[in-house]
Design an enzyme around this catalytic site. Structure first.
Site, PDB file in Angstrom:
ATOM      1  N   ASP A  93     -18.836   6.329-108.757  1.00 22.15           N
ATOM      2  CA  ASP A  93     -20.031   5.587-108.315  1.00 22.15           C
ATOM      3  C   ASP A  93     -21.151   5.704-109.350  1.00 22.15           C
ATOM      4  O   ASP A  93     -21.583   6.797-109.691  1.00 22.15           O
ATOM      5  CB  ASP A  93     -20.490   6.128-106.958  1.00 22.15           C
ATOM      6  CG  ASP A  93     -21.407   5.150-106.237  1.00 22.15           C
ATOM      7  OD1 ASP A  93     -22.372   4.684-106.853  1.00 22.15           O
ATOM      8  OD2 ASP A  93     -21.142   4.855-105.059  1.00 22.15           O
ATOM      9  N   SER A 141     -24.072  -0.124-103.790  1.00 21.87           N
ATOM     10  CA  SER A 141     -22.725   0.398-103.558  1.00 21.87           C
ATOM     11  C   SER A 141     -22.037  -0.274-102.373  1.00 21.87           C
ATOM     12  O   SER A 141     -20.805  -0.304-102.318  1.00 21.87           O
ATOM     13  CB  SER A 141     -22.772   1.908-103.314  1.00 21.87           C
ATOM     14  OG  SER A 141     -23.131   2.567-104.497  1.00 21.87           O
ATOM     15  N   ASP A 192     -21.368   7.328 -96.245  1.00 24.11           N
ATOM     16  CA  ASP A 192     -22.100   6.574 -97.262  1.00 24.11           C
ATOM     17  C   ASP A 192     -21.333   5.284 -97.592  1.00 24.11           C
ATOM     18  O   ASP A 192     -20.172   5.125 -97.222  1.00 24.11           O
ATOM     19  CB  ASP A 192     -22.290   7.448 -98.509  1.00 24.11           C
ATOM     20  CG  ASP A 192     -23.371   6.892 -99.440  1.00 24.11           C
ATOM     21  OD1 ASP A 192     -24.276   6.179 -98.955  1.00 24.11           O
ATOM     22  OD2 ASP A 192     -23.310   7.175-100.646  1.00 24.11           O
ATOM     23  N   GLU A 335     -13.616   9.344-104.469  1.00 23.76           N
ATOM     24  CA  GLU A 335     -14.871   8.916-105.104  1.00 23.76           C
ATOM     25  C   GLU A 335     -15.624  10.082-105.746  1.00 23.76           C
ATOM     26  O   GLU A 335     -15.882  11.098-105.100  1.00 23.76           O
ATOM     27  CB  GLU A 335     -15.793   8.253-104.069  1.00 23.76           C
ATOM     28  CG  GLU A 335     -17.060   7.707-104.738  1.00 23.76           C
ATOM     29  CD  GLU A 335     -18.133   7.245-103.755  1.00 23.76           C
ATOM     30  OE1 GLU A 335     -18.817   6.268-104.063  1.00 23.76           O
ATOM     31  OE2 GLU A 335     -18.287   7.873-102.685  1.00 23.76           O
ATOM     32  N   ASP A 340     -23.611   8.621-109.397  1.00 20.62           N
ATOM     33  CA  ASP A 340     -24.680   7.695-109.027  1.00 20.62           C
ATOM     34  C   ASP A 340     -25.999   8.413-108.764  1.00 20.62           C
ATOM     35  O   ASP A 340     -27.055   7.998-109.249  1.00 20.62           O
ATOM     36  CB  ASP A 340     -24.243   6.921-107.773  1.00 20.62           C
ATOM     37  CG  ASP A 340     -25.342   6.044-107.200  1.00 20.62           C
ATOM     38  OD1 ASP A 340     -25.773   5.117-107.902  1.00 20.62           O
ATOM     39  OD2 ASP A 340     -25.758   6.292-106.055  1.00 20.62           O
ATOM     40  N   ASP A 383     -18.559   0.986-109.110  1.00 19.34           N
ATOM     41  CA  ASP A 383     -19.133  -0.151-108.397  1.00 19.34           C
ATOM     42  C   ASP A 383     -20.271  -0.795-109.192  1.00 19.34           C
ATOM     43  O   ASP A 383     -20.539  -1.970-109.067  1.00 19.34           O
ATOM     44  CB  ASP A 383     -19.594   0.276-107.005  1.00 19.34           C
ATOM     45  CG  ASP A 383     -20.326   1.613-107.009  1.00 19.34           C
ATOM     46  OD1 ASP A 383     -20.534   2.204-108.101  1.00 19.34           O
ATOM     47  OD2 ASP A 383     -20.699   2.087-105.923  1.00 19.34           O
ATOM     48  N   HIS A 384     -20.933   0.027-110.032  1.00 18.90           N
ATOM     49  CA  HIS A 384     -22.067  -0.451-110.824  1.00 18.90           C
ATOM     50  C   HIS A 384     -22.513   0.676-111.732  1.00 18.90           C
ATOM     51  O   HIS A 384     -22.054   1.816-111.585  1.00 18.90           O
ATOM     52  CB  HIS A 384     -23.235  -0.860-109.917  1.00 18.90           C
ATOM     53  CG  HIS A 384     -23.626   0.228-108.967  1.00 18.90           C
ATOM     54  ND1 HIS A 384     -24.345   1.330-109.359  1.00 18.90           N
ATOM     55  CD2 HIS A 384     -23.327   0.414-107.660  1.00 18.90           C
ATOM     56  CE1 HIS A 384     -24.488   2.135-108.335  1.00 18.90           C
ATOM     57  NE2 HIS A 384     -23.875   1.621-107.283  1.00 18.90           N
TER      58      HIS A 384
HETATM   59 ZN    ZN Z   1     -26.786   4.172-106.169  1.00 21.57          ZN
END
Ligand code: ZN
Ligand code: NAG
Ligand code: NAG
Length: 593
Positions: A93, A141, A192, A335, A340, A383-384
């Site tokens: 993440d 996310s 989450d 994950e 993140d 995811d980003h």
């Molecule tokens: Zn985030």
């Protein structure tokens, strides 16, 4: 040169069989047609005969080769193989390409390794993913994980629901229906966005109480997750208990047990799983009230919290054993959730240790796939990107030197998050001004390994404790010259990795994040459309009681007519938000992950 001489006539004669070929090559080069008359003589019929024979012979050889290969290798490498298989989907993440540069240089510095030394994950890069959502070029996310789970784009905040607020079936739900076993392993709250998107459907990601209920089977499909390991205990405990963060008095642990789950909540419970060999399905294992601490802090608290690698290995061992005699394997999502968070906190120390922990779990998955008799593949992606990270930072107005220093990261022993918690705890005892100064000085030296803090840096921490977390992180950022462009996410493309680029061929190159979702369902060969249909039918008119006793949709808050749950359409062109946002939110608004 004579105009009628073939252009290529000075080539050695062995390359060219006769004048006719020369004339044809000239025609190709000059664009002019050859003109000749060539009646079909015995010679040309003989050539046609030879050509036909050659074509037929080649076809026979190809057919035989395919049949032979099929016979030799029943587990063909294809995105939709037949037969038993396991799929491990790893999500890093918020990890962008620069997180890898940062961590790799840090690793080399710390290990005294040569510049050619790579992380394990580096050696398995196959492509890149584009990450935008329907509501913004910068995804969150929730929309990011919905692209993986449903293979469809949705709005920021959507937990496996579409922009029309209808639920979309997920690959995990479809896998369960098809007879696979399923698992989720995370280091943040199991409620989450990323894990939630595989086994829950709510209109807004903030509805974590509802997500907890759904994930243990209190929703239209019943129980679909066989194994959950991670944090987020507080959403499972009734508001009458001290560690709860639920708004209501529901006891989700008790509900989980009623639905058949075993429940563990501490290191001892985890150790009793014997690395997965003694794990009873279904299992709910929640090892922290909220997030499991950052790896840089957790490694000193090994007796309290299991690591991502340990949880991943236990899950793999247990799922493999439990599906040993089944004709279906398992689907496991793992994950590295808090890469993140380290990005949001702009904390490079926390970040490198999170990425290294992910790399270890990645290595364990590779090893598992090598040794497990069942065919399987691992896909890993993000995811980003988070933080707009740069391994560069211009500190002064004058043109910068080209430097980035991993040394200050290696000297630090704690995350900014942990130092801030300790500082807040200290402040809650109402210390004197002098005591504050010496506490701050000491935390900078022992926590960050920084010996040259300026008076400005020290007094800012003393005078403005509200922003201590950013200040602690910036002490390291300035010294290492690490740059961040935001405390939020960015629109950067992210990397895709796989244990097997042949099997993962559809993901080689640059792809939309939804194509990752397509691959997951196609590899498992599961019918996600049927799940969507079932969710819609069984969910029609289905309500739950909210904290005020009101009946609301099972997917949580529904939008009013004309209202958008993502607040605004971020795809609209620039409209002066630069000034407006300050008026709307004021200073210090911290609006979501
Ligand atoms: Zn985030
Ligand atoms: C706990 O939840 C109940 C509803 O289940 C609610 O009425 C009550 O106000 C809540 N208590 C607290 C302290 O939030
Ligand atoms: C790391 O810490 C040592 C002392 O513990 C200090 O001498 C050195 O300057 C520090 N390095 C960096 C890059 O801060």
């Amino acid at each position: 040169m004579a105009g009628d001489r073939p252009l290529l006539s000075n080539r050695p004669s062995s390359e060219l069989s006769n004048d006719r070929d020369l004339a044809e090559e000239d025609a190709l080069l000059t664009g002019q047609r050859t003109n000749r008359n060539n009646p079909k003589t015995w010679k040309s019929w003989r050539e046609i005969g030879l050509f036909v024979w050659a074509v037929v012979a080649t076809a026979v050889v190809i057919v035989l080769a395919v049949i032979y290969q099929k016979h030799q290798d029943p587990k063909q490498s294809s995105p939709n193989p037949s037969g038993k298989r396991n799929l491990i989907f790893m999500v890093s993440d918020g990890m962008g390409p620069t997180s890898l540069s940062l961590t790799r240089s840090f690793m080399q510095f710390q290990n005294g390794a040569p510049w050619s030394e790579q992380l394990v994950i580096d050696q398995h890069l196959i492509g890149q993913s584009r990450t935008r959502s329907t509501s913004s070029l910068i995804t969150d996310s929730a929309a990011g994980a919905t692209a993986f789970s449903c293979a469809l784009k949705s709005y920021n905040g959507a937990i496996s629901v579409l922009p029309n607020y209808e639920p979309c079936g997920t690959v995990l739900e479809a896998a369960k229906k098809a007879g696979y076993m399923t698992g989720l392993v995370v280091t943040t709250r199991i409620t989450d966005a990323t894990p939630a998107c595989f086994a829950a459907h709510v209109n807004m990601r903030q509805e974590e109480d509802r997500i907890a209920e759904q994930m243990i089977g209190d929703y239209p499909l019943g129980r679909v997750v066989d194994l959950m390991l991670g944090g987020g205990r507080c959403h499972f405990l009734p508001n009458t208990t001290e560690d709860s963060c639920r708004a209501d008095g529901k006891d989700i642990v008790a509900l989980a047990k009623k639905n058949g789950y075993s429940y563990i909540s501490d290191r001892k419970g985890f150790d009793d799983l014997k690395g997965g060999k003694a794990l009873d399905f279904p299992l709910l294992g929640l090892f922290a009230d909220t997030d499991i601490p950052y790896e840089v802090d957790r490694r000193n608290e090994d007796e309290i919290y299991p690591s991502l690698q340990e949880m991943a290995e236990a899950a793999l061992t247990a799922l493999s054993e439990a599906t040993k005699d089944s004709d279906k394997g398992f689907f496991l999502m793992i994950e590295g959730s808090r890469i993140d968070h380290a990005g949001h906190h702009n904390d490079p120390v926390a970040q490198v240790h999170e990425v290294l922990a992910y790399d270890k779990a990645f290595t364990s998955v590779l090893k598992f796939l090598e040794n497990d008799p069942t065919e399987g593949v691992m896909i890993s992606t993000s995811d980003h990107e988070t933080g707009g990270l740069a391994t560069a930072r211009q500190l002064h107005e004058t043109y910068p030197e080209y430097v980035w220093y991993p040394g200050p990261l290696a000297n630090a022993s704690h995350s900014a998050e942990r130092l801030t918690l300790e500082y807040q705890n200290f402040l809650s005892h109402d210390p004197s001004g002098d005591a504050k100064i010496s506490f701050v000085k000491d935390s900078i030296i022992t926590g960050l390994g920084v010996h040259d803090a300026s008076d400005d840096e020290i007094f800012k921490l003393v005078d403005q404790p509200d922003t201590a977390q950013y200040q602690y992180a910036d002490l390291i950022n300035r010294r290492s010259q690490t740059g961040w462009s935001t405390h939020g996410h960015s629109a950067a493309d992210v990397n895709i990795y796989s244990s097997d680029p042949k099997t993962a061929l559809p993901l080689v190159g640059n792809h939309e994040n939804t194509e990752v979702g397509d691959f997951l369902r196609e590899y498992l060969g599961v019918d996600v459309g049927a799940v969507t249909k079932e969710l819609k039918e069984k969910g029609m008119g289905l309500t739950v009681t909210d904290v005020t006793g009101t009946q609301i949709s099972w997917m949580g808050k529904e939008p009013e007519k004309g209202e958008r749950l993502d607040g605004q359409n971020h795809l609209a062109s620039y409209g002066g938000d630069f000034k407006k946002r300050h008026l709307q939110h004021g200073r210090g608004c911290d609006c979501g992950h």
